[in-house]
Structures are given as structure tokens and as C-alpha cells.
Design a protein around this motif. Structure first.
Motif, PDB file in Angstrom:
ATOM      1  N   CYS A 134       0.986  -1.218  -0.063  1.00  0.00           N
ATOM      2  CA  CYS A 134       0.069   0.008  -0.014  1.00  0.00           C
ATOM      3  C   CYS A 134       0.934   1.432   0.000  1.00  0.00           C
ATOM      4  O   CYS A 134       0.613   2.386  -0.630  1.00  0.00           O
ATOM      5  CB  CYS A 134      -0.948   0.093   1.495  1.00  0.00           C
ATOM      6  SG  CYS A 134      -2.246  -1.177   1.213  1.00  0.00           S
ATOM      7  N   VAL A 135       1.989   1.185   0.725  1.00  0.00           N
ATOM      8  CA  VAL A 135       2.875   2.340   0.859  1.00  0.00           C
ATOM      9  C   VAL A 135       3.667   2.559  -0.718  1.00  0.00           C
ATOM     10  O   VAL A 135       3.562   3.672  -1.194  1.00  0.00           O
ATOM     11  CB  VAL A 135       4.116   1.968   1.608  1.00  0.00           C
ATOM     12  CG1 VAL A 135       5.099   3.059   1.750  1.00  0.00           C
ATOM     13  CG2 VAL A 135       3.477   2.436   3.212  1.00  0.00           C
ATOM     14  N   ALA A 136       3.791   1.442  -1.465  1.00  0.00           N
ATOM     15  CA  ALA A 136       4.279   1.592  -2.852  1.00  0.00           C
ATOM     16  C   ALA A 136       3.417   2.148  -3.852  1.00  0.00           C
ATOM     17  O   ALA A 136       3.570   3.001  -4.463  1.00  0.00           O
ATOM     18  CB  ALA A 136       4.848   0.091  -3.286  1.00  0.00           C
ATOM     19  N   ALA A 137       1.912   1.728  -3.663  1.00  0.00           N
ATOM     20  CA  ALA A 137       0.899   2.230  -4.551  1.00  0.00           C
ATOM     21  C   ALA A 137       0.723   3.758  -4.087  1.00  0.00           C
ATOM     22  O   ALA A 137       0.464   4.389  -5.161  1.00  0.00           O
ATOM     23  CB  ALA A 137      -0.389   1.586  -4.028  1.00  0.00           C
ATOM     24  N   ALA A 138       0.815   4.238  -2.893  1.00  0.00           N
ATOM     25  CA  ALA A 138       0.397   5.490  -2.289  1.00  0.00           C
ATOM     26  C   ALA A 138       1.621   6.320  -2.827  1.00  0.00           C
ATOM     27  O   ALA A 138       1.282   7.366  -3.386  1.00  0.00           O
ATOM     28  CB  ALA A 138       0.279   5.559  -0.972  1.00  0.00           C
ATOM     29  N   ALA A 139       2.918   5.934  -3.055  1.00  0.00           N
ATOM     30  CA  ALA A 139       4.007   6.750  -3.471  1.00  0.00           C
ATOM     31  C   ALA A 139       3.968   6.926  -4.900  1.00  0.00           C
ATOM     32  O   ALA A 139       4.114   7.999  -5.198  1.00  0.00           O
ATOM     33  CB  ALA A 139       5.231   6.140  -2.964  1.00  0.00           C
ATOM     34  N   VAL A 140       3.636   5.775  -5.747  1.00  0.00           N
ATOM     35  CA  VAL A 140       3.305   5.955  -7.115  1.00  0.00           C
ATOM     36  C   VAL A 140       2.052   6.971  -7.501  1.00  0.00           C
ATOM     37  O   VAL A 140       2.307   7.740  -8.208  1.00  0.00           O
ATOM     38  CB  VAL A 140       2.924   4.654  -7.901  1.00  0.00           C
ATOM     39  CG1 VAL A 140       2.580   4.769  -9.162  1.00  0.00           C
ATOM     40  CG2 VAL A 140       4.056   3.797  -7.542  1.00  0.00           C
ATOM     41  N   SER A 141       1.224   6.841  -6.964  1.00  0.00           N
ATOM     42  CA  SER A 141       0.017   7.812  -7.025  1.00  0.00           C
ATOM     43  C   SER A 141       0.336   9.076  -6.751  1.00  0.00           C
ATOM     44  O   SER A 141       0.152  10.033  -7.489  1.00  0.00           O
ATOM     45  CB  SER A 141      -1.226   7.232  -6.365  1.00  0.00           C
ATOM     46  OG  SER A 141      -2.332   8.200  -6.451  1.00  0.00           O
ATOM     47  N   ALA A 142       0.880   9.286  -5.249  1.00  0.00           N
ATOM     48  CA  ALA A 142       1.270  10.883  -5.118  1.00  0.00           C
ATOM     49  C   ALA A 142       2.408  11.402  -5.834  1.00  0.00           C
ATOM     50  O   ALA A 142       2.410  12.582  -6.147  1.00  0.00           O
ATOM     51  CB  ALA A 142       1.713  10.780  -3.510  1.00  0.00           C
ATOM     52  N   GLY A 143       3.160  10.512  -6.329  1.00  0.00           N
ATOM     53  CA  GLY A 143       4.287  10.942  -7.263  1.00  0.00           C
ATOM     54  C   GLY A 143       3.762  11.429  -8.471  1.00  0.00           C
ATOM     55  O   GLY A 143       4.136  12.468  -9.198  1.00  0.00           O
ATOM     56  N   LEU A 144       2.819  10.735  -9.098  1.00  0.00           N
ATOM     57  CA  LEU A 144       2.379  11.067 -10.319  1.00  0.00           C
ATOM     58  C   LEU A 144       1.573  12.545 -10.313  1.00  0.00           C
ATOM     59  O   LEU A 144       1.453  13.265 -11.286  1.00  0.00           O
ATOM     60  CB  LEU A 144       1.467   9.986 -11.084  1.00  0.00           C
ATOM     61  CG  LEU A 144       2.064   8.695 -11.202  1.00  0.00           C
ATOM     62  CD1 LEU A 144       1.052   7.752 -11.844  1.00  0.00           C
ATOM     63  CD2 LEU A 144       3.019   9.045 -12.674  1.00  0.00           C
ATOM     64  N   HIS A 145       0.727  12.550  -9.181  1.00  0.00           N
ATOM     65  CA  HIS A 145      -0.174  13.664  -9.193  1.00  0.00           C
ATOM     66  C   HIS A 145       0.736  14.905  -8.810  1.00  0.00           C
ATOM     67  O   HIS A 145       0.509  16.050  -9.277  1.00  0.00           O
ATOM     68  CB  HIS A 145      -1.044  13.651  -7.824  1.00  0.00           C
ATOM     69  CG  HIS A 145      -2.212  12.888  -8.210  1.00  0.00           C
ATOM     70  ND1 HIS A 145      -2.309  11.209  -8.272  1.00  0.00           N
ATOM     71  CD2 HIS A 145      -3.647  13.418  -8.428  1.00  0.00           C
ATOM     72  CE1 HIS A 145      -3.353  10.878  -8.700  1.00  0.00           C
ATOM     73  NE2 HIS A 145      -4.344  11.867  -8.712  1.00  0.00           N
ATOM     74  N   GLY A 146       1.564  14.584  -8.037  1.00  0.00           N
ATOM     75  CA  GLY A 146       2.709  15.818  -7.593  1.00  0.00           C
ATOM     76  C   GLY A 146       3.366  16.275  -8.760  1.00  0.00           C
ATOM     77  O   GLY A 146       4.186  17.331  -9.049  1.00  0.00           O
ATOM     78  N   ALA A 147       3.802  15.318  -9.783  1.00  0.00           N
ATOM     79  CA  ALA A 147       4.465  15.767 -11.142  1.00  0.00           C
ATOM     80  C   ALA A 147       3.583  16.500 -11.724  1.00  0.00           C
ATOM     81  O   ALA A 147       4.128  17.374 -12.712  1.00  0.00           O
ATOM     82  CB  ALA A 147       4.983  14.303 -11.735  1.00  0.00           C
ATOM     83  N   ASP A 148       2.333  16.487 -11.636  1.00  0.00           N
ATOM     84  CA  ASP A 148       1.384  17.135 -12.739  1.00  0.00           C
ATOM     85  C   ASP A 148       1.556  18.808 -12.397  1.00  0.00           C
ATOM     86  O   ASP A 148       1.472  19.533 -13.094  1.00  0.00           O
ATOM     87  CB  ASP A 148      -0.081  17.114 -12.192  1.00  0.00           C
ATOM     88  CG  ASP A 148      -0.528  15.710 -12.951  1.00  0.00           C
ATOM     89  OD1 ASP A 148       0.288  15.022 -13.743  1.00  0.00           O
ATOM     90  OD2 ASP A 148      -1.421  14.929 -12.347  1.00  0.00           O
ATOM     91  N   LEU A 149       2.223  18.837 -11.147  1.00  0.00           N
ATOM     92  CA  LEU A 149       2.452  20.425 -11.010  1.00  0.00           C
ATOM     93  C   LEU A 149       3.448  21.043 -11.270  1.00  0.00           C
ATOM     94  O   LEU A 149       3.862  22.281 -11.373  1.00  0.00           O
ATOM     95  CB  LEU A 149       2.387  20.774  -9.216  1.00  0.00           C
ATOM     96  CG  LEU A 149       1.030  20.174  -8.371  1.00  0.00           C
ATOM     97  CD1 LEU A 149       1.227  20.579  -7.112  1.00  0.00           C
ATOM     98  CD2 LEU A 149      -0.052  20.816  -8.994  1.00  0.00           C
TER      99      LEU A 149
END
Length: 920
Positions: A134-149
Motif C-alpha cells: 500500500c505504501v508503494a501504491a500510495a507513493a506511485v499515485s502521489a508521485g504522479l499527482h505531484g508531478a502534474d504540478l
């Protein structure tokens, strides 16, 4: 004839269950629950924390965290597989423990035992591996959303403050900035819109296709509106203000989201010079626009916008793409509900759309503050409770949805359980469409679904895994929720209802509290206990009336919401019927508003608290101590009564008791200067609970709080010396809950927007507005005053609002006070030459003009020769008030100089040699 299908090893015969219940009548509700399943809680919390940390983390960190978690999880799973095999319990001992119905093998119809399967010794490996995944999945999702900025040309262009032509897609409802006093005027009002930049063209012709979230900041009108309430009978959004560098500082409400949209009705702030309402406020989400604007960096890091897009042209934007069908439908339904409520009383007209679909466009700042003071603001935001109320109407009370005796509309209409579930899903989908499918609504729908599951099954313990699953999925879908106060409050409130509330309700019922009252009281107290620390971080205040106000409002929320949804659904089909339903809903809605206003008006409604996470921890600790002490006190009714009486005294704060405890206000006070920041607000005592108010300051809350501490409930006259915002913006706070006879103003009606604001506030409460004239004399009791300025003589016509300030010479039981407003040297010299000049000699108290600025006529100071000089100014104000030269001149004449920025609120009492002043 009904055929029951049973699993022999798991479900006992009904007779055996009744026999094993120990009750003479058997078990009428034969469902047993095992221990609470907490296995999904650690993964959900780990994903939540990871998403919050990784949103703005470098890509290398995100990738490293993902690799480490995946490798570690793989190792754990391989070790478990090789070391344990099929995962059965190792070692001797029974294969089960108490907790589930089983039938011992080979014993036929032997008595049934309650057992629960023993967990495998390998469970830590599985749990840790699940957390890591779950930590890995959350890191991937957060990384992609943060990269949008960070991706695309927009962030770089924002750092250069470049002017671009952009194609944007609206992602939120438009809203207005909260009115803000900036010096002596109101800061311009702007429209705020969240949007995604889909295409951007630079000045030299370079075009780029992107998808970057931004905040659009649009000039709403050519001039600012009246102070304090830019909406007339509507409210501003309160979403922050516009700084000098054109970057908004976005304030949050108790739900952690930007405060709700700006006005939808009479809104002077959003109107252009020709009187038309800003077209930007009519835009729906998913609309595509082409705008020419200036990009600027976001004010703070860690927000979900990459830049601010400042649009200077308030005219109708160029629409290049119409909104989606769902958004058009939602817009029509919401507009229909607003039309159905148009004829209702002001409070009901404002509140009903907020209770139903979270549309708070008509909420006035005064009413909004009352709801925040009483911790009722959650009722105005889209939340799971809205959905739960409607679904409960369908399926009935808690715990009966799966029984033959189930209630609600569904069984009365002969609808099966499966069809009922489909209808519930359809209602949830409709709720999301009408309330906008943005993250806050999806969060509400998820939490509402968890509550619905509790209603449908009656098994609250098994709802913890459901809540954990909802948290996990929502965080993975939108990692920005991990930093949302609203998300945190929703989870805490839902968790409180599932864990603490049932236990507290059972405890109250054991002490003979009626079941319905026990459930309501337990729910309100549990939600307050868990949410109060987070609310304190947002508001730096703790409400002492939250539980009783929520309890009193709870009984009206359900009927108001149900009737409101009925009006929403019928408005497009039969507006007269919708209006009738809205009228019926206005009664419970008005009750909720009355509860909020009454609770907020209590002197001890809340206490200031450190607005930090340290303060939240202290409040959580204090809550635990109160709960532990409260459990012991419940065994001693007399001690409970004593504590209740003490709390009541703290909340009511009877003036005689308050004066004894705090010494404020001092006995026999005659004049008080409120501490309202950079502005003026003073009070002349005119009898018990009565005072003449001179100026209202820049902040309604500060002046209202000052008047409450002084015990002022009746105001025969409000004198507004001139129309600058730092003297009139707080007028709603003066008028709040008080009987006001009249408002008197200067004849120089500038600035016109503040003049319009004062007249709207007076007209809304049917208070007459008059003009002061030199030579006018008035008296009430032992208090009398004379207007010295402005002069009606044409040769002495004032030059500007400051020099038109109403100047008063006041006499109160032998005390002479001179109140100069904001007079500047030309008007001060003209006052000395006027027929009123001889009256200025030798006053006891001088309210120093213009916050003690350097622009003073020293001859007037010499003539007045005050014994006491009081200056109202804000701490660390940017104007340098009071000026050292003015303070020195006053002290040179023998005056004692006191100032609110250092001494707080000031009150003058006594006369002659007994003259004294006290600070709050």
C-alpha cells in the motif's frame, strides 16, 4: 414454504441459538459479531501518511521508496511461503477460540459453541507485506499527482510572471474572495476559480498542450464593494484574500476546503460599473475557456495548484467548450432549488441550499461565523450525513435493513432488498452528480456509503474495515486528500460514530437516558471529542457549546434535508410544489439558524486556543482527562450537578460574576475603547446594558466580542464618524443580536461603496439612517453629547472623508470627552476657528484623531489639554501609528497616553481626581 440453506459447520439451528441465548424469550436478534477486524487499518494509515509526504517529494525519492517497499514485500511473502506452507496454526492447541458459531465434529446435535478461528502465526508477514504494498501504491499515485504540478511550461512561465493566452477547463464552482479591509478602504473583490490549463500560448507564439492545475483570479468589478458584507443578503466565499503580489492566500473552513462559493443573489461586489453581475460567477465546472492572463507562482508550496492565473478583464470570457451534460443537469437542479427558496425568510433562503447540496452562496458572513462558533459549519458542507439521511429514509432505522421487521419506504412499497440496494446506489450517484463530482463530494459519498452499510447491517464493528478500505481507495485515487483537513475530519467523525458513539450510547441508556436521546447525545459528543483538536488547528478556538448546539440542531437537520431534496427534485417539474416543500423546510431550517445564532451569542461560547498541532495535542490530552474524570463523576450525581452548573456559568458569564472574576469592565465605566486592530470602535455608557457606539472598526467579530464583554445589548444610536472601512466594516458585529435605535453618519458620502454597504445593513434591519449636523445636541440618561463638526458653512466644507469626520463633545456624569474621528490638520484648525472652538478647552479624555498619526494640529492639542489621551491602532500596523511626535506632544501637555496595540481594550471610569482607566 421457505427453504433455508445453512452451512452445517458455521450456522447453528435457530432453536439452538435461542437456547444458547440464556434468555427466557430466546434471541430475537440472533447475529453475533467477533472481535473488530483491524487488519486493514495499518495499510490505510500507511498509505495516507505516504501520500501526504510524497506529493512534493523528488522523483528519485518516490522511485526509491517504491523499489524498497516492493522488494521488502516480496521477501516477506517468499519467507512466509517457504517457512509456513499452508498457513495453518503451528503447534498444539485447539484450532479455534471463542467468537463464531461452530458445530463440534462427530457430536451430531450437541450444544452449539461460540468459536473464532485462530489466526496463523504467519500473519505478521502478510500484514507487513500488505502495508509495504500500500505504501508503494500510495507513493506511485502521489508521485504522479505531484508531478502534474511540475511538468509542462506553466510553472516556468509563472516564475517569470509571463502573460499568456491559455485554454482552461473549469474544475470548481466560482467563488468570491472574502472582503478585507486594507487601510481605510476595502481590498478589491475577485472571483476565484480552480481550473486546469489544457493549452498555453506564450507571447512569442510558442504553443504547448498540457494539463496543469491552476487557480484563476479574476477581477470581479471595477471597484470594491461595501465593507464587511459584499453580498447584501449574500455572502462572500471567504476563500482568502488577494495579496499585493496578486497571489491569493486561501483560508480554510472547518472542513479543510476553501470556503463555499460566492454570492448568487444580490451581490454588489460581483457587479461591474453598469450594475450587471459578474458573468464569471455563472460558469459551470467542465466549461472550457480561452483567456489572456498573467501567470504568477502560488503563494505557498505544497498546495494542489501549480500557479495563479490572473485575469484582469471582468467581461464575459470566451467559451470554447460547453460544460458536460451532468454538470448542466446539476446546474439546473441547483438553480431550481435556489428559485424555490427565493421567497423564504433570509436565514432559510441562505441555509436550505447549503443543507441539501452544500450551496452556501447566500450565507452571510454573520451567519457563517455563528455556525463556526458553534461547530455547526459541517452541516453547510457536502458531507456523508446528507446522503445518509436520504438513504435512511429509504431503508429505515439502524440495524433493521436485513430483518423481516425492516422499515423505511422500501418495505412499505414492497421493494426487495436487492432492488433497495440498487435504488441506494442510484441515489448515491444522483447525489454525486448534483453536488458536483469533485474530491470533496466523492469523499462524502464514500463516508456516507460506510454509514449506509452500518444502517443496512447493524454491524458497526465490521464497519471499521469498510472505513479503512474507503480511506485507502480515496487516498490512492486522489492523494491530495491526504493533506485535506476536511478528509481528516470526515474520517474522524465517521470513526467516532462507529466506535465511541455506540458504547457511550449504551452507557447512557444503562443510566436510564431515553434511547433516542442517548444515541443523539453520544453521536454529538463522540464526533466533538475526536474532531475538536483538528478544528482548533483551523480556527484557534474551542467551542464550549458545540455538543448542545449540535444536539439541538440534529433533530431539525433530517426533516430540513429530506424536504429540501424533495424541493430540489420537484423544482424542474412543478415549481409551485417545490416552493411549498421549501416553505415547509424553512421551519426546521430556521430552527437551526436560531440555534447557531443563540449559541454564538453566548459570552462564553468558546475560548481561544493555540492554533497549532501542539495546541491540538494539548486539547486531545485535555479531552482524555475530561473523559476519565467524567466517568468517575457519573457515579456521583451531586458532583455532576456542580460541574454542570460551573460550565453553565462559564458559558453564560453573568456580568456581575464576570466583573468580579476578571475586573472587566470596571465598575462605573463611562467610556470604552475597543481593541479592534487598525480602526476605531468606542462605546459611551448610557445605562445598564445600554451604550452609544461611535464607529464600528474593521472587523465585525472583534467589535461584537468587545460589546459582549461590556454587556451591551441596547444601542440607542450608532455614530459612524465617516465611511472609511476601518470605521464602518464592523457594523454587522455591532448590530448582531442588539436592539439599535438609529444610525447617524456624516454628510460627506464617500467612498460610495462603503456608503452603500452601511445603507444596506441598515435597511436589512429597518434601522433609520440620519445625518449629523454641527450644533446638534442629544441626551440619554446621564449621557449627553454635542456635534461640533462637520460645519454646514460652505467656506468650511471638508476636503475628503477624514476631514468630514463627525466630532463629538461628550459629557457623562461630570466627565468631558472629545472624540475627533480621523480629523486631519486642516479640519482641526477649522474646528478651532468655528463657533464650537471655545468648547474644546480643558477636556478630561481625548480620543486622538486618526489613530495617532503624525498629522495633528498641535494648537488643538494645547487647547484641549487632555488629562488622558487614548489611541486606537493595530499591533505592528504598516503606517507607524501612533507617531512618536504625536505621543510626545500629548505627553508634553501632561496627558497620560494609552494605546490599544499595547494596552488592549481601555475603559474610563470616575471623574475629577478619581479619574481612572483600566485595560482588558
Amino acid at each position: 414454504m421457505r427453504n433455508d440453506v445453512r452451512t452445517p459447520d458455521l450456522v447453528p439451528p435457530r432453536a439452538a441459538v435461542h437456547a444458547a441465548s440464556g434468555s427466557r424469550l430466546g434471541a430475537s436478534h440472533p447475529r453475533q459479531e467477533g472481535p473488530t477486524d483491524l487488519r486493514l487499518v495499518p495499510p490505510a494509515l500507511a498509505a495516507w501518511a505516504t501520500a501526504a509526504l510524497m506529493l512534493d517529494a523528488p522523483t528519485v525519492w518516490v522511485g526509491g521508496a517504491v523499489v524498497v517497499c516492493l522488494v521488502a514485500a516480496g521477501v516477506l511473502l517468499l519467507v512466509r511461503r517457504g517457512g509456513v506452507g499452508d498457513g495453518r496454526a503451528a503447534g498444539p492447541g485447539p484450532a479455534s477460540v471463542p467468537g463464531r458459531f461452530t458445530r463440534p465434529r462427530g457430536q451430531g446435535a450437541a450444544p452449539v459453541r461460540l468459536t473464532w478461528p485462530r489466526t496463523s502465526v504467519a500473519w505478521p508477514h502478510i500484514s507487513v507485506a500488505a502495508v509495504l504494498l500500500c505504501v508503494a501504491a500510495a507513493a506511485v499515485s502521489a508521485g504522479l499527482h505531484g508531478a502534474d504540478l511540475r511538468r509542462g511550461p506553466v510553472p516556468g512561465l509563472a516564475r517569470e510572471y509571463a502573460t499568456v493566452t491559455a485554454e482552461v477547463e473549469v474544475t470548481s464552482d466560482p467563488r468570491l474572495t472574502r472582503p478585507r479591509v486594507k487601510g481605510d478602504h476595502m481590498a478589491p473583490t475577485s472571483v476565484l476559480i480552480n481550473a486546469d490549463v489544457r493549452r498555453v500560448e506564450e507571447a512569442h507564439g510558442t504553443v504547448a498542450v498540457t494539463r496543469t492545475p491552476v487557480l484563476m483570479l479574476v477581477d470581479a468589478a471595477s471597484r470594491s464593494s461595501g465593507a464587511g458584507d459584499v453580498n447584501g443578503d449574500s455572502r462572500s466565499s471567504g476563500t482568502g484574500h488577494v495579496n499585493g503580489d496578486s497571489r491569493p492566500s486561501e483560508a480554510r473552513d472547518v472542513n479543510g476546503a476553501p470556503r463555499p462559493p460566492g454570492p448568487e443573489s444580490v451581490n454588489e461586489a460581483s457587479r461591474s460599473a453598469d450594475g450587471r453581475r459578474s458573468p464569471w460567477l455563472t460558469l459551470l465546472p467542465t466549461t472550457r475557456l480561452r483567456v489572456t492572463a498573467t501567470l504568477a507562482p502560488a503563494l505557498a508550496d505544497g498546495d494542489r495548484i501549480a500557479a495563479v492565473l490572473r485575469v484582469r478583464d471582468p467581461a464575459m470570457p470566451e467559451v470554447v467548450g460547453e460544460p458536460s451534460a451532468a454538470q448542466r443537469l446539476a446546474g439546473r437542479l441547483r438553480a431550481g432549488l435556489r428559485e424555490a427558496t427565493d421567497g423564504l425568510p433570509a436565514d432559510a433562503r441562505a441555509l436550505l441550499p447549503g443543507l441539501v447540496v452544500g450551496d452556501t452562496s447566500r450565507i452571510t458572513p454573520e451567519l457563517d461565523e455563528a455556525f463556526r462558533e458553534t461547530d455547526l459549519a459541517h452541516t453547510l458542507a457536502v458531507s456523508g450525513s446528507n446522503l445518509t439521511i436520504i438513504l435512511a429514509l429509504l431503508i429505515g432505522p439502524p440495524g433493521l435493513a436485513q430483518l423481516v421487521e425492516r422499515r423505511g419506504l422500501a418495505p412499505r412499497l414492497g421493494i426487495s432488498l436487492r432492488t433497495t440496494a440498487l435504488l441506494g446506489g442510484a441515489l448515491t450517484l444522483a447525489f454525486v452528480v448534483v453536488c458536483r463530482p469533485d474530491p470533496s463530494v466523492l469523499r462524502a459519498a464514500a463516508c456516507g456509503a460506510v454509514a449506509l452499510l452500518a444502517l443496512a447491517t447493524g454491524r458497526r464493528r465490521s464497519l471499521i474495515p469498510a472505513l479503512a478500505t474507503a480511506v485507502l481507495l480515496l487516498v490512492l485515487y486522489d492523494p491530495w486528500l491526504a493533506r485535506s483537513y476536511g478528509f481528516l475530519l470526515s474520517v474522524l467523525a465517521t470513526g467516532a460514530l462507529l466506535t465511541l458513539a455506540p458504547r457511550w450510547s449504551a452507557a447512557l441508556q444503562r443510566r436510564r437516558v431515553p434511547p433516542r436521546l442517548a444515541e443523539a447525545l453520544a453521536a454529538a459528543a463522540a464526533a466533538q471529542a475526536l474532531c475538536a483538536p483538528v478544528v482548533a488547528v483551523l480556527s484557534a478556538r474551542v467551542s464550549l457549546v458545540a455538543v448542545p448546539c449540535n444536539l439541538l440542531a440534529e433533530f431539525a437537520i433530517a426533516p430540513a434535508t429530506v424536504l429540501g431534496f424533495a424541493a430540489l427534485a420537484t423544482a424542474p417539474l412543478a415549481m409551485p410544489l417545490a416552493k411549498a416543500l421549501a416553505w415547509c423546510a424553512s421551519w426546521p431550517t430556521g430552527w437551526i439558524a436560531d440555534v447557531a445564532r443563540t449559541g454564538a451569542a453566548l459570552p462564553g461560547a468558546g475560548v481561544d486556543w493555540p492554533g497549532s498541532w501542539t495546541g491540538a495535542a494539548l486539547l486531545a490530552l485535555a479531552t482524555v482527562v475530561v473523559l476519565l474524570v467524567g466517568r468517575r463523576l457519573l457515579r456521583h450525581p451531586w458532583w455532576c450537578a456542580v460541574c454542570g452548573a460551573l460550565l453553565l456559568l462559564v458559558v453564560l458569564q453573568p456580568p456581575p460574576l464576570t466583573r468580579v472574576v476578571t475586573g472587566w469592565p470596571p465598575p462605573g465605566w463611562r467610556f470604552a475603547m475597543c481593541d479592534v486592530g487598525q480602526g476605531d470602535a468606542t462605546v459611551l455608557a448610557a445605562g445598564a446594558g445600554t451604550g452609544v457606539v461611535v464607529d464600528a472598526g474593521p472587523d465585525p467579530e472583534l467589535v461584537d466580542r468587545c460589546l459582549r464583554t461590556l454587556g451591551i445589548t441596547r444601542i440607542p444610536l450608532v455614530v459612524l464618524t465617516h465611511f472609511h472601512a476601518d470605521h464602518v466594516a464592523g457594523l454587522p458585529g455591532v448590530l448582531r443580536g442588539r436592539a439599535v435605535g438609529a444610525i447617524e453618519t456624516t454628510g460627506h458620502e464617500e467612498p460610495v461603496d462603503q456608503v452603500a454597504f452601511v445603507r444596506r445593513e441598515a435597511a436589512a434591519r429597518r434601522i433609520p439612517v440620519t445625518r449629523a449636523a454641527a450644533g446638534e445636541e442629544r441626551r440619554t440618561g446621564a449621557l449627553s453629547w454635542q456635534v461640533l463638526w462637520p460645519s454646514p458653512h460652505p467656506a468650511m466644507a471638508p476636503d475628503g472623508p477624514n476631514d468630514a469626520s463627525v466630532t463629538l463633545l461628550v459629557r457623562s456624569a461630570g466627565l468631558r470627552l472629545l472624540l475627533l474621528g480621523d480629523l486631519e490638520p486642516p479640519a482641526q484648525r477649522a474646528l478651532l476657528r468655528s463657533p464650537s472652538g471655545p468648547l474644546l478647552d480643558g477636556v478630561d479624555v481625548l480620543k486622538v484623531a486618526h489613530h495617532g498619526s503624525a498629522y495633528q494640529d498641535h494648537e488643538l492639542i494645547r487647547r484641549a489639554a487632555p488629562r488622558l489621551a487614548l489611541i486606537s491602532c493595530g499591533e505592528d500596523n504598516p503606517y507607524g501609528h501612533p507617531a512618536p511626535s504625536t505621543v510626545a506632544a500629548l505627553r508634553g501637555q501632561g496627558a497620560v497616553v494609552l494605546r490599544t496595540d499595547e494596552d488592549g481594550a481601555l475603559a474610563v471610569a470616575g471623574t475629577g481626581a478619581e479619574l481612572r482607566v483600566a485595560g482588558d
